[in-house]
Design an enzyme around this catalytic site. Structure first.
Site, PDB file in Angstrom:
ATOM      1  N   SER A  39      36.711  42.472  35.040  1.00  0.00           N
ATOM      2  CA  SER A  39      36.096  43.491  34.191  1.00  0.00           C
ATOM      3  C   SER A  39      36.665  44.879  34.517  1.00  0.00           C
ATOM      4  O   SER A  39      37.859  45.082  34.431  1.00  0.00           O
ATOM      5  CB  SER A  39      34.576  43.443  34.339  1.00  0.00           C
ATOM      6  OG  SER A  39      33.956  44.248  33.376  1.00  0.00           O
ATOM      7  N   ASP A  98      37.023  48.745  28.335  1.00  0.00           N
ATOM      8  CA  ASP A  98      37.422  48.420  29.710  1.00  0.00           C
ATOM      9  C   ASP A  98      38.515  47.339  29.679  1.00  0.00           C
ATOM     10  O   ASP A  98      38.850  46.820  28.605  1.00  0.00           O
ATOM     11  CB  ASP A  98      36.211  48.031  30.558  1.00  0.00           C
ATOM     12  CG  ASP A  98      35.518  46.766  30.086  1.00  0.00           C
ATOM     13  OD1 ASP A  98      35.794  46.310  28.967  1.00  0.00           O
ATOM     14  OD2 ASP A  98      34.683  46.225  30.838  1.00  0.00           O
ATOM     15  N   ASP A 133      38.865  44.176  30.142  1.00  0.00           N
ATOM     16  CA  ASP A 133      38.669  42.889  29.458  1.00  0.00           C
ATOM     17  C   ASP A 133      37.983  43.064  28.096  1.00  0.00           C
ATOM     18  O   ASP A 133      37.606  42.096  27.452  1.00  0.00           O
ATOM     19  CB  ASP A 133      37.917  41.885  30.336  1.00  0.00           C
ATOM     20  CG  ASP A 133      36.482  42.281  30.615  1.00  0.00           C
ATOM     21  OD1 ASP A 133      36.223  43.492  30.771  1.00  0.00           O
ATOM     22  OD2 ASP A 133      35.614  41.394  30.692  1.00  0.00           O
ATOM     23  N   ASP A 171      35.094  44.145  26.909  1.00  0.00           N
ATOM     24  CA  ASP A 171      33.725  43.770  26.545  1.00  0.00           C
ATOM     25  C   ASP A 171      32.788  44.978  26.553  1.00  0.00           C
ATOM     26  O   ASP A 171      31.742  44.953  25.924  1.00  0.00           O
ATOM     27  CB  ASP A 171      33.185  42.623  27.410  1.00  0.00           C
ATOM     28  CG  ASP A 171      33.120  42.941  28.893  1.00  0.00           C
ATOM     29  OD1 ASP A 171      33.561  44.032  29.303  1.00  0.00           O
ATOM     30  OD2 ASP A 171      32.625  42.080  29.653  1.00  0.00           O
TER      31      ASP A 171
END
Length: 582
Positions: free
Chosen positions: A155, A307, A309, A311
């Site tokens: 993340s 961010d 990734d 999400d």
């Protein structure tokens, strides 16, 4: 961590097991260097424990060792996961999984390792051809009818980290009883048990064909396409912070009809080193420095950042003085849900069976909107797997139209079961277009919400307590709060105490009632007579205890925001003093 002889001996014994032919030459060389180094810090950090497979998977610093992210710790996790899938779906002729990864260093290597191990165990793998956003992994699991999925990502953690997220067949991160079932299987696996040699016949590469279906479905959640046509020149500055958002977010914005999207050039470079930021976290203002530079040059309408990734989404807009300000996670969630409810209602799309979801630590202003607009709002625990659970429980009976949390995550659709920055960025642009169509900015829409539903200021205090002594301190803090709950906070009388570990709540008259939640959680909440709310919970992934503070105020005009904010900040400081958090 104490550098004592007993601990060093234990770590040396564990490290020597990594000098056998089971491990590759580079790994053995790294371990040998640690053993020979007079400074044993690296050795201890790398071997003092095994990297734990928790309810969400793995997360840790990359490197050689049992407490590090490497092909061996990833391999053991995958072998255990494969064993559990084969037990759980024993009646299925062909078990299948999706494997996805982000932009981080070693992410492709880890993803290919995972794919090889699953396929070596007779499990069919759909492996993405390149990095993709986390929500697309969730979507692909459901779309392809798979039994689970793995996403290699850490993340928005610092660059040294990588991680391993485990998903179930509903596209959500794993819940009970499967979470503990997988952990039990993973804990039984030794490196020698891992089947590293993949079966190429069982690995299918996927990519553009999934992208297109996913993006088309996301386009379908647009509430007001006409307003976009009128405001197609809305000036948008977007940054993926070197991550997976670059694959789909600019495409999605174009598909929705936005023609003036400026992507931050330096950050449209895929890199696990994140060279232009201290931390690739859109919650931190520093990460938006380059985007704000471009926004000022272009006189943009909105700044948005995903961010690594993709999400979570962070955003900035101009205030009434024309200054760029950051919009926090609570405010972002508030704007999304206000727009979705108001505009679905205006267009006659809102149905009595529609519902929204927020987490228990997210702003209570959302509840006020839901109550006034007569729409069901559900509270759930922190983490999108709990929002996904609410969607699954009502599937086919009620329609989920949006949900989010204070930590910059939002999900506007039900065909994904994790937070989604691809749809969030697209919908955020639409909200901005809708505001501009009325001659307003996003900031002014936020002021409208506060004027109608009441002002709210949220602040999170993170108390970091590293190591075993820190973990003991955090445990003791929670025990003390339970044994001696506060009666007053910052001059406000506490009138309701909630304990999600006992699932009981008590009011100031001594009435005790049950809290209706699916399971227990180590969370405490205190509500005051002036609507102040404080939530306390130890972090599940980091060595810290978190205090979520929300204070209320009355805004009589949009120009009163600064005064209300200053009063709220003073109140928050008083609450921190009451809790000894200064």
């Amino acid at each position: 961590m104490e550098n004592n002889a007993e601990l060093i001996a234990l770590c040396e014994a564990k490290a020597k097991q990594w000098l056998t032919p089971v491990f590759d030459a580079d790994t053995q060389a790294s371990v040998k260097a640690m053993l020979e180094n007079d400074d044993k810090t690296d050795l201890i950090e790398s071997f003092y424990k095994n990297l734990e497979f928790g309810t969400g998977g793995l997360r840790g610093i990359m490197g050689a060792g049992s407490n590090r992210m490497n092909i061996y710790t990833v391999g053991m996790a995958t072998q255990g996961f494969a064993n559990y899938l084969k037990k759980n779906f024993a009646d299925r002729e062909q078990i299948s999984v999706v494997v996805c990864h982000d932009c981080r260093n070693n992410s492709r290597l880890f993803a290919e390792t995972v794919a090889n191990i699953f396929s070596a165990n007779g499990i069919k793998v759909y492996l993405f051809d390149d990095m993709r956003p986390t929500p697309e992994c969730s979507f692909a699991i459901r779309h392809l009818g798979c039994q689970s999925g793995v996403n290699i990502t850490a993340s928005h953690n610092p660059r040294e980290y990588n991680g391993y997220k485990a998903y179930w067949e509903d596209g959500a991160q794993v819940l009970a009883p499967h979470d503990t079932g997988i952990i039990d299987e993973v804990n039984k696996v030794k490196v020698e048990d891992v089947k590293f040699d993949g079966n190429k016949d069982l690995i299918q590469i996927i990519g553009e064909e999934i992208d297109k279906i996913y993006l088309d479905l996301i386009h379908g959640i647009s509430i007001d396409p006409e307003v976009i046509k009128r405001q197609k020149d809305l000036k948008i500055v977007y940054t993926p912070l070197h991550g997976t958002g670059m694959m789909l977010i600019p495409r999605s914005l174009k598909l929705w009809g936005f023609e003036n999207v400026h992507c931050v050039k330096e950050q449209m470079v895929k890199s696990g080193d994140f060279p232009t930021v201290v931390s690739p976290n859109p919650e931190n203002g520093e990460a938006l420095t380059l985007a704000l530079r471009d926004a000022k040059e272009l006189d943009a309408d909105i700044v948005m950042a995903s961010d690594p990734d993709a999400d979570r989404v962070g955003m900035a807009c101009k205030n009434d003085k024309g200054e760029w300000i950051l919009i926090n996670g609570n405010q972002t969630c508030l704007l999304f849900l206000y727009y979705i409810i108001s505009n679905r209602k205006a267009k006659g799309l809102l149905k009595p069976t529609d519902f929204i979801v927020k987490t228990i630590v997210t702003t209570e202003v959302i509840k006020k909107i839901a109550d006034k607009q007569q729409i069901e709002m559900r509270d759930c625990y922190t983490g999108f797997k709990w929002i996904a659970r609410e969607i699954a429980l009502s599937e086919g009976k009620q329609q989920y139209i949006g949900g989010g949390e204070e930590s910059y995550g939002f999900l506007a659709e039900d065909f994904v079961r994790d937070k989604d920055a691809v749809s969030a960025c697209s919908l955020l642009a639409e909200i901005c277009a809708w505001a501009k169509d009325q001659g307003k900015t996003l900031y002014e829409v936020l002021m409208d919400i506060y004027l109608e539903y009441g002002f709210s200021k949220e602040f999170t205090v993170n108390v970091v307590k590293p190591g075993k002594t820190g973990a003991d301190e955090i445990k003791q803090m929670m025990t003390d709060f339970r044994n001696n709950p506060p009666k007053e906070l910052g001059g406000s009388k506490v009138v309701l105490w909630k304990d999600y570990q006992s699932l009981e709540q008590r009011d100031d008259s001594g009435n005790v009632t049950k809290i209706d939640m699916p399971t227990t959680s180590n969370v405490l909440q205190w509500f005051c007579d002036d609507e102040t709310k404080i939530s306390v919970r130890p972090s599940g992934t980091e060595p810290k205890i978190k205090f979520y503070i929300e204070v209320k105020g009355t805004m009589k005009c949009s120009g009163c925001y600064e005064r209300c904010t200053n009063e709220a900040v003073a109140k928050i400081e008083a609450i921190k003093k009451s809790l000894n958090l200064e």
